[in-house]
Design an enzyme around this catalytic site. Structure first.
Site, short mmCIF file in Angstrom:
data_model
loop_
_atom_site.label_atom_id
_atom_site.label_comp_id
_atom_site.label_asym_id
_atom_site.label_seq_id
_atom_site.Cartn_x
_atom_site.Cartn_y
_atom_site.Cartn_z
N LYS A 3 -2.94 -6.64 -26.86
CA LYS A 3 -3.08 -5.74 -25.70
C LYS A 3 -4.53 -5.33 -25.46
O LYS A 3 -4.89 -4.94 -24.35
CB LYS A 3 -2.17 -4.53 -25.87
C1 LIG Z 1 3.28 -5.86 -26.62
C2 LIG Z 1 3.46 -6.88 -27.70
C3 LIG Z 1 4.28 -8.02 -27.52
C4 LIG Z 1 5.07 -8.25 -26.26
O1 LIG Z 1 4.27 -8.58 -25.15
P1 LIG Z 1 4.87 -8.53 -23.66
O2 LIG Z 1 3.69 -8.74 -22.78
O3 LIG Z 1 5.48 -7.18 -23.50
O4 LIG Z 1 5.87 -9.62 -23.53
C5 LIG Z 1 4.35 -8.94 -28.55
N1 LIG Z 1 3.68 -8.75 -29.72
C6 LIG Z 1 2.89 -7.67 -29.93
C7 LIG Z 1 2.21 -7.53 -31.24
C8 LIG Z 1 2.75 -6.70 -28.94
O5 LIG Z 1 1.97 -5.63 -29.16
#
Ligand SMILES: *Cc1c(COP(=O)(O)O)cnc(C)c1O
Length: 462
Positions: free
Chosen positions: A112
């Protein structure tokens, strides 16, 4: 370039407006009115360029001249200078044709950061230009909150308030938020659960009177700029493996579908992608929809891959809009039905999705086996989210001659519980974070009462 709503009833917006807006007023999500393309020559010319330069070129058409090139380049370079690896998102070769794309070298060790390091700076840029300030509010059970705080801590025109459920997030995750001691960062520990925190944030967006006219901004994954930033690493990694002269496949551990939707956008822009493989944990709405056309909500299951624990996948709406050939009324009708009862996609849109997407779901017991098996084969310890991807890639990949890139969405040190349960002693935090557990923390504990939270926000914003 204008941005339009997936439900077809909100006015079209500029890039600046879409970054500041979040959800459309008709309940839909914003998408670009036309999808820009990268020609074969433009993709070829990216070979060997820095990540920041590729990022600039991929995102430029979406920014639509609303930020001058030199300024936008500066924003992009600053955002990715915060990553601890020179390649920003390095590829790690696991075997002859399976690669991990390490998206976890940012400040909070999860993917993120890639989007939020950029989004904070974009917001700050537009607010400065307008002479405005804004308040960000969000609720988190883990990864999003810390990445949003790290993305905004240096932004003069923003104050950020992140609510987390008191004593219900892991110590590493809490400390990644509460040890950021910047003047514009406010952590609120709510005496309740994540749903209570989420409900208070939603209510605050629905009625913003308590802020006396100051803009309230959302940085969750429905913000278009987050998708835009994520398109870049699909392009950069495919080019590193020979695109556009060679096609690749991607496997993406998925929850709200923001990450894999960005990959789909890269394909629509012209990147040759053979297959997208969606990996889910036991919260498998995406897998049930694709495999069995069972588009329905099920009870939330708490798993060892907690950042993928969801009931509804918010960004899936953006893909449905494409699958329904941009028929906003059809998307609106489907999603309204889905709110109340189990439903199914129409045949033609489902067939279109199955041309590009495969899926697989991995339960907790399997996940632990996968961490052990991957370690046995590659001497590497995968984080639990990445492990779901590793297994899904092996199960679903079609042509073995096409390289598959599994997105490593978090650093294994961040999710020690699963790693320890799989029988390993745990993984140390990277050197720049090894004093995390000794750093000073700052947070405020508040009751799960909307008025208390809103009063705190109104009094503390600058
Ligand atoms: C947020 C997250 C996901 C999922 O991603 P999306 O964009 O919501 O599909 C997967 N793995 C980790 C470690 C995350 O922080």
């Amino acid at each position: 370039m204008r941005y339009i709503s997936t439900r077809g009833r909100s006015p079209a917006l500029s890039f600046e407006e879409v970054v500041l807006t979040g959800m459309a007023s008709d309940g839909g999500l914003y998408v670009p009115a036309e999808i820009p393309t990268l020609s074969h020559d433009e993709l070829s010319a990216m070979a060997g360029l820095s990540y920041a330069e590729i990022a600039f070129r991929v995102m430029k058409p979406y920014v639509n001249g609303e930020i001058d090139d030199a300024t936008f380049r500066g924003i992009v370079e600053e955002a990715y200078a915060t990553f601890s690896h020179d390649a920003v998102v390095p590829l790690n070769q696991l075997d002859a044709n399976h690669f991990l794309l390490e998206l976890f070298h940012g400040p909070t060790l999860a993917f993120k950061d890639v989007a939020l390091q950029l989004l904070g700076r974009l917001l700050d840029h537009f607010l400065r230009k307008r002479g405005e300030r804004a308040v960000i509010m969000g609720a988190t059970s883990g990864d999003t909150g810390s990445a949003a705080i790290e993305g905004c801590r240096h932004c003069d025109n923003l104050d950020i308030f992140i609510l987390h459920p008191y004593q219900r997030v892991s110590e590493v995750q809490r400390r990644q938020m509460t040890t950021v001691l910047a003047d514009n960062v406010f952590n609120i520990a709510i005496e309740g659960n994540f749903d209570d925190a989420q409900a208070m944030v939603k209510a605050s967006f629905a009625d913003q009177g308590f802020l006396g006219g100051t803009r309230l901004v959302a940085v969750n994954s429905i913000n278009w700029a987050r998708i835009m930033a994520q398109i870049v690493y699909y392009v950069a990694s495919a080019v590193a493996l020979g695109a556009p002269h060679r096609a690749v496949s991607f496997c993406v551990p998925s929850a709200n579908f923001g990450n894999v939707f960005a990959g789909y956008m890269a394909k629509r822009m012209g990147l040759p992608v053979t297959q997208f493989i969606i990996a889910t944990n036991a919260n498998d709405i995406l897998h049930r929809t694709l495999a069995d056309n069972d588009f329905s909500k099920q009870e939330l299951v708490a798993t060892l891959a907690p950042s993928m624990d969801i009931v509804v996948s918010s960004n899936f709406e953006r893909l449905l809009f494409e699958a329904y050939e941009r028929d906003g009324a059809a998307v609106k009708a489907l999603l309204e039905r889905f709110q109340h009862e189990p439903t199914a996609l129409a045949e033609a849109p489902l067939a279109r999705l199955r041309e590009s997407f495969a899926s697989h779901s991995v339960d907790d017991a399997t996940l632990l086996e996968v961490i052990r098996e991957a370690h046995h084969r590659t001497q590497q310890i995968l984080d639990p989210h990445t492990a779901t991807g590793y297994r899904a890639a092996e199960v679903c990949r079609g042509d073995a001659a096409v390289p598959v890139i599994t997105l490593a969405t978090a650093h294994p040190a961040k999710f020690a519980e699963a790693v320890v349960k799989a029988g390993f002693p745990g993984v140390p935090l990277p050197p720049h974070m090894d004093d995390l557990l000794e750093r000073e923390e700052r947070y405020t504990v508040l009751p799960a009462e909307l008025s208390a939270v809103q009063q705190f926000v109104a009094e503390n914003r600058r």
